[in-house]
Motif scaffolding. Structure first.
Motif, PDB file in Angstrom:
ATOM      1  N   ASN A  94       0.812  -1.226   0.000  1.00 25.30           N
ATOM      2  CA  ASN A  94       0.000   0.000   0.000  1.00 25.30           C
ATOM      3  C   ASN A  94       0.843   1.272   0.000  1.00 25.30           C
ATOM      4  O   ASN A  94       0.514   2.238   0.681  1.00 25.30           O
ATOM      5  N   LEU A  95       1.913   1.273  -0.789  1.00 24.80           N
ATOM      6  CA  LEU A  95       2.632   2.537  -0.968  1.00 24.80           C
ATOM      7  C   LEU A  95       1.759   3.456  -1.814  1.00 24.80           C
ATOM      8  O   LEU A  95       0.851   3.000  -2.503  1.00 24.80           O
ATOM      9  N   PHE A  96       2.055   4.759  -1.740  1.00 26.77           N
ATOM     10  CA  PHE A  96       1.290   5.717  -2.532  1.00 26.77           C
ATOM     11  C   PHE A  96       1.942   5.845  -3.907  1.00 26.77           C
ATOM     12  O   PHE A  96       3.027   6.428  -4.024  1.00 26.77           O
ATOM     13  N   PRO A  97       1.308   5.311  -4.948  1.00 27.08           N
ATOM     14  CA  PRO A  97       1.990   5.191  -6.248  1.00 27.08           C
ATOM     15  C   PRO A  97       2.261   6.529  -6.923  1.00 27.08           C
ATOM     16  O   PRO A  97       3.129   6.613  -7.781  1.00 27.08           O
ATOM     17  N   HIS A  98       1.506   7.571  -6.530  1.00 29.66           N
ATOM     18  CA  HIS A  98       1.704   8.860  -7.191  1.00 29.66           C
ATOM     19  C   HIS A  98       2.806   9.677  -6.535  1.00 29.66           C
ATOM     20  O   HIS A  98       3.117  10.775  -6.992  1.00 29.66           O
ATOM     21  N   LEU A  99       3.380   9.163  -5.469  1.00 27.97           N
ATOM     22  CA  LEU A  99       4.436   9.883  -4.756  1.00 27.97           C
ATOM     23  C   LEU A  99       5.750   9.110  -4.854  1.00 27.97           C
ATOM     24  O   LEU A  99       5.747   7.882  -4.900  1.00 27.97           O
ATOM     25  N   ILE A 107       5.280  12.327   3.710  1.00 25.12           N
ATOM     26  CA  ILE A 107       3.957  12.972   3.660  1.00 25.12           C
ATOM     27  C   ILE A 107       3.268  13.008   5.024  1.00 25.12           C
ATOM     28  O   ILE A 107       2.807  14.049   5.478  1.00 25.12           O
ATOM     29  N   ALA A 108       3.220  11.842   5.698  1.00 23.10           N
ATOM     30  CA  ALA A 108       2.508  11.812   6.983  1.00 23.10           C
ATOM     31  C   ALA A 108       3.272  12.594   8.051  1.00 23.10           C
ATOM     32  O   ALA A 108       2.674  13.206   8.930  1.00 23.10           O
ATOM     33  N   VAL A 111       2.142  16.133   7.317  1.00 21.47           N
ATOM     34  CA  VAL A 111       0.716  16.390   7.533  1.00 21.47           C
ATOM     35  C   VAL A 111       0.315  16.150   8.983  1.00 21.47           C
ATOM     36  O   VAL A 111      -0.435  16.928   9.568  1.00 21.47           O
ATOM     37  N   VAL A 112       0.825  15.063   9.563  1.00 25.62           N
ATOM     38  CA  VAL A 112       0.368  14.681  10.908  1.00 25.62           C
ATOM     39  C   VAL A 112       1.269  15.263  11.992  1.00 25.62           C
ATOM     40  O   VAL A 112       0.787  15.829  12.973  1.00 25.62           O
ATOM     41  N   ARG A 156       8.348   4.067   6.022  1.00 29.29           N
ATOM     42  CA  ARG A 156       7.282   5.063   6.095  1.00 29.29           C
ATOM     43  C   ARG A 156       6.632   5.060   7.477  1.00 29.29           C
ATOM     44  O   ARG A 156       6.350   6.117   8.049  1.00 29.29           O
ATOM     45  N   SER A 157       6.409   3.865   8.010  1.00 34.79           N
ATOM     46  CA  SER A 157       5.825   3.774   9.355  1.00 34.79           C
ATOM     47  C   SER A 157       6.810   4.239  10.415  1.00 34.79           C
ATOM     48  O   SER A 157       6.458   4.969  11.335  1.00 34.79           O
ATOM     49  N   MET A 160       7.405   7.902  11.519  1.00 36.17           N
ATOM     50  CA  MET A 160       6.469   8.562  12.431  1.00 36.17           C
ATOM     51  C   MET A 160       6.872   8.340  13.891  1.00 36.17           C
ATOM     52  O   MET A 160       6.159   8.760  14.805  1.00 36.17           O
TER      53      MET A 160
ATOM     54  N   GLN B 181      -5.206   2.165  -0.013  1.00 32.45           N
ATOM     55  CA  GLN B 181      -4.624   3.508   0.028  1.00 32.45           C
ATOM     56  C   GLN B 181      -5.192   4.300   1.199  1.00 32.45           C
ATOM     57  O   GLN B 181      -4.464   4.981   1.911  1.00 32.45           O
ATOM     58  N   ALA B 184      -3.801   2.781   4.401  1.00 31.42           N
ATOM     59  CA  ALA B 184      -2.407   3.148   4.651  1.00 31.42           C
ATOM     60  C   ALA B 184      -2.340   4.569   5.204  1.00 31.42           C
ATOM     61  O   ALA B 184      -1.621   4.834   6.168  1.00 31.42           O
ATOM     62  N   LEU B 188      -1.299   5.791   9.222  1.00 32.08           N
ATOM     63  CA  LEU B 188      -0.193   6.703   9.538  1.00 32.08           C
ATOM     64  C   LEU B 188      -0.661   7.865  10.408  1.00 32.08           C
ATOM     65  O   LEU B 188       0.116   8.754  10.721  1.00 32.08           O
ATOM     66  N   MET B 190      -3.158   9.978   9.510  1.00 32.72           N
ATOM     67  CA  MET B 190      -3.831  11.031   8.758  1.00 32.72           C
ATOM     68  C   MET B 190      -5.340  10.878   8.916  1.00 32.72           C
ATOM     69  O   MET B 190      -5.854   9.763   8.996  1.00 32.72           O
TER      70      MET B 190
END
Lengths: 249, 280
Positions: A94-99, A107-108, A111-112, A156-157, A160, B181, B184, B188, B190
């Motif tokens: 579940n990686l973000f394919p557009h990034l 990203i998180a 944002v977070v 990615r995890s 955080m 998506q 995920a 995180l 969000m």
């Protein structure tokens, strides 16, 4: 561990029903800080659902989940705050394919956690180095192998700074030659004292890293013991049957 | 081992099939039309008269589309929302609009909906004046009485209509993104909104860009409908020209070619865009 025992995850009488299907049917579990728990069991035994209830990706039908002394409720904002402390790695990455890989890991954080771009990137590069693929920072997920993608997902995890890591069959979607690179990362993480709950069938990993092994079937914990005990000396018939099936070949 | 089994391979680059004879036929029509307009006095006269509507047509299409995208995005998000109120509201909007012919909707919104809204606004303004808030009430009434020209009513009608079409496109786009998506993003920490904005929508919009483009072309054509409100777009101006001169042929040949020029150019742009997206 010099720290005194601290309960990072407490599950009290967890039930999760999907219509008439009782996926999780009364599970209680306490995971102390720094412990590595491996959950095994046949498919449909509720182990993934149980894991997904821990960070409330699935809302439990009944029962309580406590994360580091905080009881999870229905307040979305509090749930978001708790989820940021609980990393999760999925079977399908579940990686973000557009990034890009770097953006996936930052990203998180931005944002977070509200970190600046520079700070987030610095942390991201640290985590990518830790999982062994800093050179892929500018690649896109689709250009990576499965093993690399899963390592990015772990980074990615980790970026955080979670207190707990949950792994949902992290190697099940991988080609055999890529399983080791992901397990090595998980093993390092376990040695560094991360609190982990792993749903996996990797017996080697369970033996070398797990403090406790749960065997689940039909929504309940059938056996809960040390890895040596479970593999060498299973007490329940169901456990014996399951182990004989997966260890036969 | 059959490693080299013959698999039909998609050819790359420029191919004859990319530009087939229909394209050349359209080019020919354009050349013929330009030749006619340039050489025949009647056609030139018609063209000079009708071109006054081009700005209105383009402005109406662009502004309506911009509003429709906003409305469509909101309604599309509503359609997939777990909030029962917003979900039903979005569904009601989409079903209402899709169940009524566009021409009737344009009449209805411009001649029934907007007047009711203006009446309400005026009553509210008058009430504000009465309770001593004249500094808000008076400008509000002035706004209500002056802002809703037929041109802006036409834009409102087209926006509301197309918003419902675009809502379904956005909904499909969002639903085309795998559940993993969202999970995920949420895992995180969000929020739903943050994940939507940073993770889901960028991918969804990219997937539906061609469909959004096609709807823009459709909207350019549907601006012709606003001529029924006497908005002076190229269709209305053509009707006026034909009505006053009885040169129907000149008027409708000219206006048809104008629409074709706009829509064919846009279609080619969209094809180009699609190809670039696919190559990424």
């Amino acid at each position: 561990m010099t720290n005194e025992p601290r309960d990072m995850i407490v599950i009290k009488d967890l039930h999760k029903h999907f219509g008439n299907v009782k996926a999780v049917n009364g599970v209680s579990l306490t995971v102390q800080k720094g412990k590595v728990i491996v959950v095994i069991g046949p498919s449909g035994s509720g182990k993934s659902t149980m894991l997904r209830c821990i960070n409330h990706l699935e809302t439990p039908t009944s029962g309580e989940i406590w994360i580091d002394g905080v009881k999870l409720g229905h307040n979305e904002k509090e749930l978001n705050e708790t989820r940021a402390e609980v990393g999760m790695v999925f079977q399908q990455f579940n990686l973000f394919p557009h990034l890009s890989v770097l953006e996936n890991v930052t990203i998180a954080q931005k944002v977070v956690r509200g970190r600046s771009k520079e700070e987030a990137q610095e942390i991201a590069m640290k985590q990518l180095t830790r999982v062994g693929i800093p050179e892929k920072a500018d690649s896109y997920p689709n250009n990576l192998s499965g093993g690399q993608q899963q390592r990015v997902a772990i980074a990615r995890s980790l970026a955080m700074n979670p207190k707990i890591m949950l792994f949902d069959e992290p190697t099940s979607a991988l080609d055999p030659e890529m399983i080791k690179e992901v397990l090595d990362v998980m093993l390092d993480l376990a040695k560094e004292g991360m609190t982990m709950v792993c749903v996996t069938h990797e017996m080697g990993f369970a033996r070398s890293a797990a403090d406790e092994v749960l065997f689940m079937d039909a929504g309940v914990v059938v056996e809960h013991t040390t890895p040596e005990d479970l593999y060498n000396n299973p007490k329940e018939e169901r456990t014996k049957l399951f182990l004989s099936q997966i260890l036969q070949h | 081992m059959e490693e080299n089994s013959p698999v039909p391979i998609e050819q790359e680059g420029f191919q004859a099939k990319d530009i087939s004879w229909w394209f050349w036929a359209i080019i020919l029509i354009f050349i013929w039309a330009i030749y006619i307009i340039a050489t025949r006095e009647n056609y030139q006269d018609a063209f000079q008269f009708i071109k006054a509507g081009i700005a209105v047509t383009i402005k109406t299409a662009l502004i309506s589309y911009a509003f429709a995208v906003v409305l469509g995005l909101l309604a599309g998000l509503g359609r997939i929302s777990k909030n029962i109120f917003f979900n039903n509201l979005a569904r009601l909007y989409v079903e209402l609009i899709r169940g009524i012919p566009m021409l009737v909707l344009i009449f209805f919104i411009a001649l029934v909906g907007v007047p009711i809204f203006v009446d309400g606004l005026n009553a509210f303004g008058a009430w504000l004046v009465k309770i001593g808030l004249g500094f808000i009430g008076t400008p509000l009434n002035e706004f209500g009485n002056s802002a809703f020209t037929m041109n802006s009513r036409a834009i409102i009608a087209l926006s509301v209509t197309y918003g419902a079409f675009l809502a379904e496109i956005f909904r499909a786009g969002i639903q085309s993104i795998g559940k993993g998506q969202m999970e995920a993003g949420r895992s995180l920490g969000m929020s739903y909104g943050q994940t939507m904005r940073h993770i889901i929508l960028p991918q969804a919009v990219r997937n539906v860009l061609p469909a959004l483009g096609n709807d823009f072309v459709a909207m350019v054509k549907d601006t012709a409908l606003v001529s029924v409100l006497a908005v002076r777009d190229i269709t209305q101006v053509s009707r006026l020209y034909a009505g006053s001169t009885f040169r129907f042929r000149e008027a409708y040949v000219t206006v048809s070619v104008m629409y074709l020029a706009m829509t064919v150019a846009l279609s080619l742009l969209i094809q180009l865009m699609e190809r670039r997206l696919n190559n990424d």
